[in-house]
Design an enzyme around this catalytic site. Structure first.
Site, PDB file in Angstrom:
ATOM      1  N   ILE A 264     -25.274  18.985   3.977  1.00  0.00           N
ATOM      2  CA  ILE A 264     -26.495  18.250   3.584  1.00  0.00           C
ATOM      3  C   ILE A 264     -26.497  16.809   4.085  1.00  0.00           C
ATOM      4  O   ILE A 264     -26.468  15.868   3.284  1.00  0.00           O
ATOM      5  CB  ILE A 264     -26.649  18.282   2.044  1.00  0.00           C
TER       6      ILE A 264
ATOM      7  N   ARG B 234     -33.938  11.012  13.294  1.00  0.00           N
ATOM      8  CA  ARG B 234     -32.589  11.518  12.990  1.00  0.00           C
ATOM      9  C   ARG B 234     -32.658  12.762  12.091  1.00  0.00           C
ATOM     10  O   ARG B 234     -31.792  13.629  12.158  1.00  0.00           O
ATOM     11  CB  ARG B 234     -31.722  10.417  12.370  1.00  0.00           C
TER      12      ARG B 234
ATOM     13  N   TYR C 296     -29.618   9.404  -8.350  1.00  0.00           N
ATOM     14  CA  TYR C 296     -30.222   8.807  -7.145  1.00  0.00           C
ATOM     15  C   TYR C 296     -31.573   8.149  -7.447  1.00  0.00           C
ATOM     16  O   TYR C 296     -32.114   7.428  -6.613  1.00  0.00           O
ATOM     17  CB  TYR C 296     -30.429   9.842  -6.021  1.00  0.00           C
TER      18      TYR C 296
ATOM     19  N   SER D 287     -30.641  11.511   6.008  1.00  0.00           N
ATOM     20  CA  SER D 287     -31.260  10.501   6.869  1.00  0.00           C
ATOM     21  C   SER D 287     -32.650  10.233   6.348  1.00  0.00           C
ATOM     22  O   SER D 287     -33.350  11.147   5.945  1.00  0.00           O
ATOM     23  CB  SER D 287     -31.324  10.957   8.328  1.00  0.00           C
TER      24      SER D 287
ATOM     25  N   LEU E 132     -21.178  12.945   7.633  1.00  0.00           N
ATOM     26  CA  LEU E 132     -21.028  11.890   8.642  1.00  0.00           C
ATOM     27  C   LEU E 132     -20.200  10.740   8.074  1.00  0.00           C
ATOM     28  O   LEU E 132     -20.239   9.626   8.595  1.00  0.00           O
ATOM     29  CB  LEU E 132     -22.412  11.368   9.074  1.00  0.00           C
TER      30      LEU E 132
ATOM     31  N   ASN F 234     -30.614  15.940  13.318  1.00  0.00           N
ATOM     32  CA  ASN F 234     -29.609  16.622  12.498  1.00  0.00           C
ATOM     33  C   ASN F 234     -29.908  18.118  12.365  1.00  0.00           C
ATOM     34  O   ASN F 234     -28.995  18.949  12.383  1.00  0.00           O
ATOM     35  CB  ASN F 234     -29.491  15.941  11.135  1.00  0.00           C
TER      36      ASN F 234
HETATM   37  N1  LIG Z   1     -21.988  14.998  -5.130  1.00  0.00           N
HETATM   38  C1  LIG Z   1     -21.675  13.771  -4.772  1.00  0.00           C
HETATM   39  O1  LIG Z   1     -20.875  13.067  -5.417  1.00  0.00           O
HETATM   40  C2  LIG Z   1     -22.280  13.210  -3.508  1.00  0.00           C
HETATM   41  C3  LIG Z   1     -21.761  12.020  -2.973  1.00  0.00           C
HETATM   42  C4  LIG Z   1     -22.339  11.550  -1.798  1.00  0.00           C
HETATM   43  C5  LIG Z   1     -23.377  12.230  -1.204  1.00  0.00           C
HETATM   44  N2  LIG Z   1     -23.877  13.362  -1.774  1.00  0.00           N
HETATM   45  C6  LIG Z   1     -25.007  14.103  -1.168  1.00  0.00           C
HETATM   46  O2  LIG Z   1     -24.736  14.329   0.208  1.00  0.00           O
HETATM   47  C7  LIG Z   1     -25.756  13.740   1.015  1.00  0.00           C
HETATM   48  C8  LIG Z   1     -25.188  13.254   2.335  1.00  0.00           C
HETATM   49  O3  LIG Z   1     -24.133  12.340   2.156  1.00  0.00           O
HETATM   50  P1  LIG Z   1     -24.266  10.750   2.386  1.00  0.00           P
HETATM   51  O4  LIG Z   1     -25.664  10.331   2.209  1.00  0.00           O
HETATM   52  O5  LIG Z   1     -23.234  10.119   1.520  1.00  0.00           O
HETATM   53  O6  LIG Z   1     -23.770  10.525   3.850  1.00  0.00           O
HETATM   54  P2  LIG Z   1     -23.945  11.176   5.307  1.00  0.00           P
HETATM   55  O7  LIG Z   1     -24.979  12.221   5.309  1.00  0.00           O
HETATM   56  O8  LIG Z   1     -22.575  11.485   5.771  1.00  0.00           O
HETATM   57  O9  LIG Z   1     -24.418   9.919   6.164  1.00  0.00           O
HETATM   58  C9  LIG Z   1     -25.646   9.267   5.944  1.00  0.00           C
HETATM   59  C10 LIG Z   1     -25.648   8.007   6.807  1.00  0.00           C
HETATM   60  O10 LIG Z   1     -25.594   8.387   8.193  1.00  0.00           O
HETATM   61  C11 LIG Z   1     -26.769   7.916   8.861  1.00  0.00           C
HETATM   62  N3  LIG Z   1     -27.199   8.992   9.784  1.00  0.00           N
HETATM   63  C12 LIG Z   1     -27.798  10.150   9.445  1.00  0.00           C
HETATM   64  N4  LIG Z   1     -28.046  10.900  10.534  1.00  0.00           N
HETATM   65  C13 LIG Z   1     -27.590  10.189  11.594  1.00  0.00           C
HETATM   66  C14 LIG Z   1     -27.571  10.421  12.989  1.00  0.00           C
HETATM   67  N5  LIG Z   1     -28.073  11.538  13.510  1.00  0.00           N
HETATM   68  N6  LIG Z   1     -27.027   9.463  13.786  1.00  0.00           N
HETATM   69  C15 LIG Z   1     -26.528   8.325  13.256  1.00  0.00           C
HETATM   70  N7  LIG Z   1     -26.518   8.042  11.947  1.00  0.00           N
HETATM   71  C16 LIG Z   1     -27.049   8.975  11.112  1.00  0.00           C
HETATM   72  C17 LIG Z   1     -27.785   7.641   7.799  1.00  0.00           C
HETATM   73  O11 LIG Z   1     -28.651   6.595   8.175  1.00  0.00           O
HETATM   74  P3  LIG Z   1     -30.261   6.811   8.317  1.00  0.00           P
HETATM   75  O12 LIG Z   1     -30.767   7.271   6.989  1.00  0.00           O
HETATM   76  O13 LIG Z   1     -30.746   5.456   8.690  1.00  0.00           O
HETATM   77  O14 LIG Z   1     -30.449   7.828   9.403  1.00  0.00           O
HETATM   78  C18 LIG Z   1     -26.893   7.183   6.634  1.00  0.00           C
HETATM   79  O15 LIG Z   1     -26.525   5.829   6.780  1.00  0.00           O
HETATM   80  C19 LIG Z   1     -26.299  12.634   0.106  1.00  0.00           C
HETATM   81  O16 LIG Z   1     -27.541  12.144   0.540  1.00  0.00           O
HETATM   82  C20 LIG Z   1     -26.318  13.340  -1.224  1.00  0.00           C
HETATM   83  O17 LIG Z   1     -27.420  14.221  -1.298  1.00  0.00           O
HETATM   84  C21 LIG Z   1     -23.324  13.885  -2.913  1.00  0.00           C
END
Ligand SMILES: NC(=O)c1ccc[n+]([C@@H]2O[C@H](COP(=O)([O-])OP(=O)(O)OC[C@H]3O[C@@H](n4cnc5c(N)ncnc54)[C@H](OP(=O)(O)O)[C@@H]3O)[C@@H](O)[C@H]2O)c1
Length: 282
Positions: A238, A246, A59, A241, A200, A250
């Site tokens: 996890i 947000r 990251y 945002s 999400l 969350n």
């Molecule tokens: N191990 C792996 O391969 C892997 C892969 C993917 C992710 N991860 C980990 O998991 C974490 C979370 O997954 P992710 O980042 O892929 O996706 P996520 O948490 O499912 O979604 C993040 C997205 O949703 C938006 N969001 C967040 N809270 C919101 C709310 N209350 N209302 C509306 N939209 C909202 C965020 O935008 P804003 O920031 O603008 O709020 C962002 O665009 C990552 O950050 C990472 O640490 C690990």
């Protein structure tokens, strides 16, 4: 926020080893690419009560996570830091040790709380030596626990033949649209805990009208309902945002009671993968 116990089960004896406590909810920091964005998000989250931060060398923001922790004024031992060995770096025992040290340097920390293999190493022959390297990182005290990410049930089964200690955690994509009950059961079966990333679906599903109906019935926001569903599935969750309000929204998911919405959530399942899915690789 609940605290869960995680441990690395001894493969030969079945005994729990290196048992530690971990919050069941935290902040993910993937795709926080603007300078200062990650630091501001982590500082805000810590100030509001988050105590788990999930980063990765991939990251590019381990340094900002470490800065935010130091500037928060919160004691290091109160914060649970997760980072990951990149898949392209998961080649050998020696490189695993070097990359772990690099992550600690980036973070500016003496130890991490959980170190994960980000995805199954591409080379099948590298999987055993990389895991042996992870076990050495644990025994040296560089990390308090070791786990994997994006491992399918067949990858976990294979580990029994080469691991001295089984993973404490398998971090995989889990959301109401990708519920993964069989893989969650396989993870529990090896004594590990599932960790839900992209709860999400990377934001793709926050406007799902069916989720909207559930949220309305609960009197919460759609994102809060989806996050709480993941937590209630027994997964450490996890959401990411970088938006300060947000981040607070969350955290509010922890207060919810989803009773009566079980069938509605069950009907959201559609095997929706929002990013990559190495769990199905060879
Ligand atoms: N191990 C792996 O391969 C892997 C892969 C993917 C992710 N991860 C980990 O998991 C974490 C979370 O997954 P992710 O980042 O892929 O996706 P996520 O948490 O499912 O979604 C993040 C997205 O949703 C938006 N969001 C967040 N809270 C919101 C709310 N209350 N209302 C509306 N939209 C909202 C965020 O935008 P804003 O920031 O603008 O709020 C962002 O665009 C990552 O950050 C990472 O640490 C690990």
């Amino acid at each position: 926020m609940e605290i869960v116990s995680i441990s690395n089960t001894d493969t030969a004896t079945g005994r729990k080893m290196h048992e530690i406590e971990m919050p069941n909810f935290g902040l993910g920091v993937y795709l926080m690419g603007e300078p200062g964005e990650c630091k501001a998000a982590v500082k805000h989250a810590l100030e509001k009560g988050y105590r788990l931060i999930d980063t990765a060398m991939a990251y590019g923001n381990e340094d900002e996570v470490g800065q935010a922790i130091r500037e928060s004024g919160i004691e290091r031992k109160e914060i649970f830091v997760v980072t990951k060995l990149r898949q392209p770096h998961a080649n050998s025992h020696e490189e695993t040790l070097e990359r772990c040290q690099q992550s600690l340097e980036n973070l500016g920390l003496d130890y991490m709380d959980l170190y994960l293999v980000h995805a199954p190493p591409k080379e099948l022959a590298a999987r055993a030596p990389v895991w042996a390297g992870m076990e050495e990182c644990l025994s040296k005290g560089w990390t308090r626990s070791i786990g994997v990410s994006n491992y399918g049930a067949h990858h976990l089964d294979a580990m029994v033949s080469y691991a001295s200690l089984m993973p404490s955690v398998n971090q995989i994509e889990i959301s109401p649209w990708l519920q993964r009950s069989a893989l969650r059961a396989a993870i529990s079966g090896i004594g590990a805990v599932p960790m839900a990333y992209s709860p999400l679906a990377r934001g793709h599903k926050v406007e799902d009208p069916e989720l909207g109906k559930i949220a309305k019935s609960l009197g919460c926001t759609p994102a809060q309902a989806a996050i709480k569903w993941c937590i209630d599935s027994g997964s450490i969750t996890i959401p990411k945002s970088s938006n300060l309000s947000r981040i607070e929204e969350n955290l509010g998911s922890l207060e919810l009671d989803l009773s009566g919405t079980e069938a509605a959530f069950a009907s959201l399942e559609e095997s929706y993968v929002s990013g990559w899915d190495p769990t199905s690789e060879k």
